[in-house]
Design a protein around this motif. Structure first.
Motif, mmCIF file in Angstrom:
data_model
loop_
_atom_site.group_PDB
_atom_site.id
_atom_site.type_symbol
_atom_site.label_atom_id
_atom_site.label_comp_id
_atom_site.label_asym_id
_atom_site.label_seq_id
_atom_site.Cartn_x
_atom_site.Cartn_y
_atom_site.Cartn_z
ATOM 1 N N LEU A 12 -8.045 6.306 6.609
ATOM 2 C CA LEU A 12 -6.817 5.548 6.685
ATOM 3 C C LEU A 12 -6.620 4.330 7.272
ATOM 4 C CD1 LEU A 12 -4.002 8.555 7.275
ATOM 5 C CD2 LEU A 12 -4.410 7.310 5.277
ATOM 6 N N SER A 15 -8.677 1.945 4.823
ATOM 7 C CA SER A 15 -7.810 1.641 3.767
ATOM 8 C C SER A 15 -6.678 0.655 4.324
ATOM 9 C CB SER A 15 -6.942 3.178 3.082
ATOM 10 O OG SER A 15 -7.952 4.100 2.690
ATOM 11 N N TYR A 16 -6.099 0.839 5.428
ATOM 12 C CA TYR A 16 -5.091 0.068 5.829
ATOM 13 C C TYR A 16 -5.826 -1.463 5.939
ATOM 14 C CZ TYR A 16 -1.728 -2.394 8.906
ATOM 15 O OH TYR A 16 -0.923 -3.182 9.603
ATOM 16 N N ASN A 20 -5.217 -1.357 1.079
ATOM 17 C CA ASN A 20 -4.964 -0.528 0.052
ATOM 18 C C ASN A 20 -3.890 0.692 0.126
ATOM 19 O OD1 ASN A 20 -6.936 -1.776 -1.461
ATOM 20 N ND2 ASN A 20 -8.690 -0.544 -0.368
ATOM 21 N N LEU A 21 -3.274 0.634 1.175
ATOM 22 C CA LEU A 21 -2.332 1.927 1.341
ATOM 23 C C LEU A 21 -0.872 1.576 0.831
ATOM 24 C CD1 LEU A 21 -2.793 3.064 5.127
ATOM 25 C CD2 LEU A 21 -3.479 4.175 2.887
ATOM 26 N N TYR A 25 3.120 4.239 3.912
ATOM 27 C CA TYR A 25 1.955 4.914 4.844
ATOM 28 C C TYR A 25 1.729 3.586 5.711
ATOM 29 C CZ TYR A 25 1.342 9.055 1.876
ATOM 30 O OH TYR A 25 1.874 10.203 1.408
ATOM 31 N N ALA A 26 1.366 2.362 5.024
ATOM 32 C CA ALA A 26 0.958 1.245 5.980
ATOM 33 C C ALA A 26 2.136 0.913 7.135
ATOM 34 C CB ALA A 26 1.048 0.090 4.875
ATOM 35 N N ASP A 192 4.665 10.797 0.016
ATOM 36 C CA ASP A 192 4.573 10.400 -1.385
ATOM 37 C C ASP A 192 5.177 11.370 -2.458
ATOM 38 O OD1 ASP A 192 2.441 12.008 -1.312
ATOM 39 O OD2 ASP A 192 1.037 10.972 -1.856
#
Length: 211
Positions: A12, A15-16, A20-21, A25-26, A192
């Protein structure tokens, strides 16, 4: 602040760092990094690695129009940023989402309240207020849920989560979070997909509360 025991998974963080989050979620990741020095260091390491990769990529000429469009996108803040500044229990990224105001709480019953910060096709992110000793109805997950503790603590089948701790729940986890004794538990939670409640009443009220 209590010692943080439950950290952000490295995938995660990566991705952050790559942007890409999805926004819900970010926001949770940014808030956790704001509270956790260890995960902030991991995030900065991913940023440095990404920068090193970019330095090895061949450059390609683009038109003035495309360059202008790209620069405009870079000037638009779309990803919540971590910061060590806080306003009470709320880290900087949460205060930014609240636009400097206090949460607009809505009762979910039995003293539990929520304040939805954002929602859409990517998912939703909300603040939850759970009185001491109160349980969130037993539920599973149809997707991924990130829950960050901002005040107090809660316990479930997987352990105890205090301030700064992050619980990552997926389709395999069925649990009943209970706020511990002491001050009320305030959490930042992103999902989500709708939760999967076992009891009838929460399932009936679920569309009304958007959970």
């Amino acid at each position: 602040m209590n010692q943080i025991a439950h950290h952000m998974p490295d995938a995660l963080l990566a991705s952050y760092a790559a942007g890409n989050l999805p926004h819900p979620y970010a926001l949770v990741v940014a808030a956790h990094i704001s509270l956790c020095v260890e995960c902030r260091a991991g995030f900065e390491a991913h940023q440095a690695a990404g920068g090193a990769v970019l330095e090895t990529v061949d450059t390609v000429d683009v038109s003035d129009a495309l360059k202008s469009d790209v620069m405009a996108l870079l000037d638009t803040p779309t990803v919540p940023k971590p910061t060590f500044e806080r306003a009470g229990v709320y880290p900087g990224p949460v205060m930014e989402a609240l636009r400097g105001k206090q949460p607009r709480w809505r009762s979910l019953g039995l003293g539990v309240r929520q304040s939805i910060l954002a929602g859409g096709s990517e998912g939703s992110v909300r603040l939850l207020y759970i009185p001491p000793g109160q349980a969130v109805p037993d539920h599973g997950h149809n997707g991924l849920e990130l829950t960050l503790v901002l005040q107090g603590s809660f316990s479930d089948e997987t352990g105890r989560f205090g301030v700064g701790d992050l619980e990552v729940a997926d389709q395999d986890l069925q649990h009943t979070p209970i706020a511990d004794a002491g001050e009320a538990c305030i959490c930042l939670a992103a999902t989500d997909a709708p939760l999967r409640f076992t009891s009838l009443v929460p399932r009936i009220l679920q569309p009304l509360f958007g959970i």
